[in-house]
Design a protein around this motif. Structure first.
Motif, PDB file in Angstrom:
ATOM      1  N   GLN A  36      -6.319  -0.875  -9.648  1.00 23.45           N
ATOM      2  CA  GLN A  36      -5.886   0.517  -9.613  1.00 23.45           C
ATOM      3  C   GLN A  36      -6.073   1.204 -10.964  1.00 23.45           C
ATOM      4  OE1 GLN A  36      -4.548   1.936  -6.545  1.00 23.45           O
ATOM      5  NE2 GLN A  36      -5.539   0.028  -5.937  1.00 23.45           N
ATOM      6  N   ASP A  59       0.828  -1.208   0.000  1.00 27.14           N
ATOM      7  CA  ASP A  59       0.000   0.000   0.000  1.00 27.14           C
ATOM      8  C   ASP A  59       0.860   1.255   0.000  1.00 27.14           C
ATOM      9  OD1 ASP A  59      -2.507  -1.340   0.067  1.00 27.14           O
ATOM     10  OD2 ASP A  59      -2.217  -1.748   2.208  1.00 27.14           O
ATOM     11  N   ASP A  60       0.193   2.373  -0.241  1.00 26.50           N
ATOM     12  CA  ASP A  60       0.825   3.696  -0.138  1.00 26.50           C
ATOM     13  C   ASP A  60       2.021   3.869  -1.068  1.00 26.50           C
ATOM     14  OD1 ASP A  60      -1.013   4.458   1.872  1.00 26.50           O
ATOM     15  OD2 ASP A  60       0.208   3.434   3.377  1.00 26.50           O
ATOM     16  N   SER A 117      -2.214   1.342  -4.215  1.00 28.28           N
ATOM     17  CA  SER A 117      -1.524   0.089  -3.917  1.00 28.28           C
ATOM     18  C   SER A 117      -0.874  -0.447  -5.184  1.00 28.28           C
ATOM     19  CB  SER A 117      -2.493  -0.938  -3.333  1.00 28.28           C
ATOM     20  OG  SER A 117      -3.499  -1.265  -4.283  1.00 28.28           O
TER      21      SER A 117
END
Length: 307
Positions: free
Chosen positions: A146, A106-107, A116
């Motif tokens: 995403q 993540d991030d 992600s």
């Protein structure tokens, strides 16, 4: 549609699988809604998930990438025996499976985007950490979960993966030849990390193109490419030389080319593209060396181009 002008032909096609690492010259490349297949599908990130590029790690210019030749055939899918092979000076060979990993990180952030990504594992992380000299991980764009949209001010409704701004960058050989006349030492086209290099047109013709056709595929020019520090880095030695930026400022800055458009001292080289019909159906979505480039629409001067 109006008159179609045969303006140039495709001289080279380059895919950059890992952002800021070396590209792969190919004979043909399938086009997808996010650009060429495999292009900027991976990025190296630090312990906070932020991207590494040549701006902060210039030795990434020396990282060589190899994909199976068949990876550039339309419709090809990887198997458990399909790998991306990565080499760099002083490093052992690294093989990364092209079968998508299951682990999620993540991030991850690339410029304005965060989300992600798929984590390529500890072996790749250790390899890049040792090479860069800082904690690193190799991650892959997760196309299933995403989306990274392009700047809606220039290309609303389009998307890309880990490229800087837009999915495809085009430049002409004539533009490079003209630039080299302003330099003491000649530079190759790899300084500009373009996906498509065309030949047979006048220098900086690509500034003016608004809509072009390559192998029956229509592309829209959405924004002149403003150039950064990476163009000053020799892609064979990873050593920077500011001469290029100074030369571009002399005749390719917005102050000169676009004096009435709120110039900010940017310099331009190349044109960003999106594939106009990227959500359509059908096969034959491939660009090949030698394909003619026809211009459907163009503006009258660089000052009239989006930038």
């Amino acid at each position: 549609m109006g008159e179609v002008i045969a303006a140039a032909k495709v001289k080279s096609i380059v895919i950059y699988p890992i952002k800021s690492c070396r590209g792969i010259s190919v004979l043909q490349a399938p086009v997808t809604s996010t650009g060429f297949r495999w292009d900027r599908q991976w990025v190296i990130v630090n312990e906070k998930g932020r991207m590494y590029t040549q701006r902060v790690a210039p030795n990434l210019a020396l990282v060589e990438i190899e994909l199976p030749n068949e990876a550039f055939a339309e419709g090809w899918e990887p198997s458990s025996n399909s790998f991306m092979v990565i080499r760099a000076p002083g490093m052992d060979l690294l093989k990364v499976s092209l079968v998508k990993p299951r682990a999620i990180i993540d991030d991850v952030s690339v410029w304005e985007w965060s989300g992600s990504a798929l984590d390529e594992g500890d072996e790749a992380a250790e390899w890049f950490s040792n090479y860069i000299g800082k904690t690193s991980r190799l991650v892959r764009f997760d196309t299933v979960s995403q989306t990274r949209s392009t700047n809606p001010d220039y290309a609303p409704g389009y998307k890309t993966m880990f490229s800087d701004e837009f999915p495809i960058l085009l430049i002409s050989q004539g533009s490079l030849d003209d630039l080299n006349m302003h330099l003491k030492e000649q530079i190759p086209i790899d300084r500009f990390r373009a996906n498509i290099v065309v030949e047979g047109c006048k220098p900086f013709s690509e500034d003016l193109w608004k809509e072009i056709i390559i192998n029956k595929l229509t592309f829209c020019s959405v924004k002149l490419c403003s150039r950064c520090k990476v163009t000053t880095i020799n892609q064979q030695t990873a050593v920077a030389n500011p001469e290029l930026t100074e030369a571009l400022k002399g005749f390719r800055s917005d102050i000169i080319l676009r004096p009435n458009n709120n110039p900010k001292g940017k310099v331009y080289m190349g044109q960003n593209l999106v594939w106009k019909d990227c959500y359509g159906e059908g096969n034959g979505k491939v660009i090949r060396l030698g394909d003619p480039v026809s211009v459907l629409r163009q503006v009258s001067s660089t000052a009239d181009a989006a930038a």
